[in-house]
Design a protein around this motif. Sequence first.
Motif, short mmCIF file in Angstrom:
data_model
loop_
_atom_site.label_atom_id
_atom_site.label_comp_id
_atom_site.label_asym_id
_atom_site.label_seq_id
_atom_site.Cartn_x
_atom_site.Cartn_y
_atom_site.Cartn_z
N GLU A 274 1.04 -1.58 -0.17
CA GLU A 274 0.13 -0.33 -0.38
C GLU A 274 0.66 1.54 0.02
O GLU A 274 1.80 0.97 0.38
CB GLU A 274 -0.30 -0.19 1.34
N THR A 275 -0.16 2.23 -0.66
CA THR A 275 1.07 3.69 -0.36
C THR A 275 1.42 4.02 0.80
O THR A 275 0.68 4.35 1.49
CB THR A 275 0.36 4.60 -2.01
N GLN A 276 2.61 4.29 0.69
CA GLN A 276 3.37 5.30 2.20
C GLN A 276 3.17 3.94 3.19
O GLN A 276 2.11 4.69 3.90
CB GLN A 276 3.12 6.45 2.25
N PRO A 277 3.40 2.61 3.30
CA PRO A 277 2.97 2.02 4.83
C PRO A 277 4.04 2.42 6.17
O PRO A 277 5.05 2.01 5.98
CB PRO A 277 3.85 0.91 4.13
N ARG A 278 3.47 3.05 6.20
CA ARG A 278 3.72 3.81 8.20
C ARG A 278 4.04 2.47 8.91
O ARG A 278 4.60 2.31 9.49
CB ARG A 278 3.33 5.19 8.49
N GLY A 279 2.89 1.94 8.74
CA GLY A 279 2.86 1.00 10.36
C GLY A 279 2.04 -0.44 9.10
O GLY A 279 0.92 -0.65 8.85
N PHE A 280 2.19 -1.64 10.31
CA PHE A 280 2.18 -2.54 9.94
C PHE A 280 2.76 -4.21 10.93
O PHE A 280 3.23 -3.40 11.89
CB PHE A 280 2.62 -3.00 8.75
N ASN A 281 1.98 -5.26 10.68
CA ASN A 281 1.90 -6.01 11.73
C ASN A 281 1.48 -7.38 11.68
O ASN A 281 1.19 -7.95 10.71
CB ASN A 281 1.27 -5.30 13.66
N ILE A 282 2.44 -8.06 12.61
CA ILE A 282 2.32 -9.72 12.10
C ILE A 282 1.20 -10.89 13.26
O ILE A 282 1.22 -9.81 14.16
CB ILE A 282 3.41 -9.89 12.42
N ASP A 283 0.07 -11.26 12.12
CA ASP A 283 -0.37 -12.08 13.65
C ASP A 283 0.11 -13.30 14.39
O ASP A 283 1.47 -12.98 14.50
CB ASP A 283 -1.60 -12.27 12.64
N HIS A 284 -0.66 -13.89 15.77
CA HIS A 284 -0.16 -13.99 16.65
C HIS A 284 0.23 -15.14 16.18
O HIS A 284 1.04 -16.70 16.82
CB HIS A 284 -0.31 -14.49 17.48
N SER A 285 0.07 -15.54 14.93
CA SER A 285 0.25 -17.71 14.61
C SER A 285 1.60 -17.28 13.47
O SER A 285 2.14 -18.53 13.07
CB SER A 285 -0.99 -18.40 13.20
N GLY A 286 1.70 -15.91 12.68
CA GLY A 286 3.22 -15.80 12.29
C GLY A 286 2.34 -16.47 11.49
O GLY A 286 3.87 -16.88 10.14
N ARG A 287 0.94 -16.25 10.32
CA ARG A 287 0.91 -16.59 9.14
C ARG A 287 0.80 -15.61 8.46
O ARG A 287 0.64 -15.80 7.41
CB ARG A 287 0.14 -17.59 8.80
N TYR A 288 0.16 -14.74 8.93
CA TYR A 288 -0.93 -13.12 8.52
C TYR A 288 0.82 -11.92 8.77
O TYR A 288 0.70 -11.83 10.00
CB TYR A 288 -2.12 -13.29 8.44
N LEU A 289 0.34 -10.75 7.41
CA LEU A 289 1.20 -9.87 8.04
C LEU A 289 0.12 -8.44 7.63
O LEU A 289 -1.03 -8.33 6.26
CB LEU A 289 2.35 -9.72 6.92
N VAL A 290 -0.57 -7.73 8.56
CA VAL A 290 -1.25 -6.83 8.11
C VAL A 290 -0.29 -5.47 7.98
O VAL A 290 -0.09 -5.02 8.97
CB VAL A 290 -2.22 -6.47 8.93
N ALA A 291 -0.37 -4.46 6.50
CA ALA A 291 0.11 -3.49 6.47
C ALA A 291 -0.86 -2.10 6.53
O ALA A 291 -1.67 -2.54 5.07
CB ALA A 291 1.16 -3.22 5.04
N ALA A 292 -0.30 -1.17 6.46
CA ALA A 292 -1.40 0.06 6.22
C ALA A 292 -0.51 1.39 5.39
O ALA A 292 0.58 1.33 5.90
CB ALA A 292 -1.53 0.97 7.56
N GLY A 293 -1.65 1.47 4.25
CA GLY A 293 -0.98 2.35 3.37
C GLY A 293 -1.75 4.04 4.29
O GLY A 293 -2.91 4.80 3.63
N GLN A 294 -0.61 4.85 4.54
CA GLN A 294 -1.28 6.60 5.01
C GLN A 294 -1.72 7.25 3.38
O GLN A 294 -2.38 7.92 4.35
CB GLN A 294 0.06 6.81 5.74
N LYS A 295 -1.35 6.78 2.69
CA LYS A 295 -1.51 7.78 2.02
C LYS A 295 -2.62 6.77 0.40
O LYS A 295 -3.68 7.63 -0.06
CB LYS A 295 -0.31 7.69 0.28
N SER A 296 -2.97 5.99 0.86
CA SER A 296 -3.81 4.47 0.20
C SER A 296 -5.77 4.81 0.76
O SER A 296 -5.72 4.39 0.24
CB SER A 296 -3.21 2.89 -0.46
#
Length: 333
Positions: A274-296
């Motif tokens: 996503e455009t301008q990813p300032r923050g993201f995180n990983i789930d507790h099973s270690g199977r998924y990553l979620v990224a936030a686009g500050q500009k998208s």
Amino acid sequence: MKQVVYTASPESQQIHVWQMNDEGALTLLQVIDVAGQVQPMVVSPKRNFLYVGVRPNFRVLAFKIAADGTLTEAGQAPLPGSPTHISTDREGRFLFCGSYNDACVSVSPIGDDGIPQAPLQVINGLDGCHSANIDTDNKTLYVPALKQDRICLFKLGADGQLTPRQQAQVTTVEGAGPRHMQFHPGGQFAYCVNELDSTVEVWALNTGEGEAESVQTLDMMPPDFSGTRWAADIHLTPDGRFLYACDRTSSTLAVFSVSELGDELTLEGFQPTETQPRGFNIDHSGRYLVAAGQKSHHIEVYAISEPKGLLQPLGRYAVGQGPMWVVIHPLQA
Ligand SMILES: O=C1O[C@H](COP(=O)(O)O)[C@@H](O)[C@H](O)[C@H]1O
């Protein structure tokens, strides 16, 4: 494993609460309109509160987490500066707040009711203070001061007071700009993303003494990149095998594999995001990553694949305006 994803969108002053199913798909559960720009967030170690830093009236809000992950505001306390990053010690007794614009780190006691109180200590003179990171032993707080190219080391006392370690600081190369950190589960190594030169640095820790030594620095940019480097966040899978760091100008996530001991990283590839990813995180099973686009104004979910930790896009979701912080919380089975 059922989980809940919290996203903070300061421009629209909202927290979105999403349920994540076992396949990594999200369903919107709740949208909270907050009286202020919501920025950093952290879940308490007991997993019963979400703490959120807001501005321009600098405060930490405490939201009680219900069994389904939804939130109810339960209290708040003042902070000494604009909250750039908040975290707690590993027992949930103290809340740390790093302020970039006010160049300080603070310690606030957390009451038995889970609500933070007014700060008991403020340490000033940390130019560009960008985060506060307690080690796995809960004894040393690592505080990157981005504009000073140093990470300050503080001993955490039983009363919550911070005192400089004998090795009071470590320095990066000039102009690196240390920002966010992660600890290997073994506790002997930490990883710091350097904002201004978009590198990831591995620090060997002597946890007993609270000491650190730089052992590896890796570029996290695609080889053809020639713009202004602007790294932001860093996260490690719970098993410590894969490490990710994002750069905002190129809108990429760099993927690293981690040696078993935690001392060595290998760059495995890049994921456009996503455009301008300032923050993201990983789930507790270690199977998924979620990224936030500050500009998208969207978040995107990725599956983490074997054997290298490369990312496969699963779905993207519209959130509030300017999303910049992602926290993932496991629900009780
Ligand atoms: O990522 C960054 O963070 C700092 C501080 O952020 P803030 O949200 O606490 O103001 C920011 O000023 C800097 O320009 C930026 O690169």
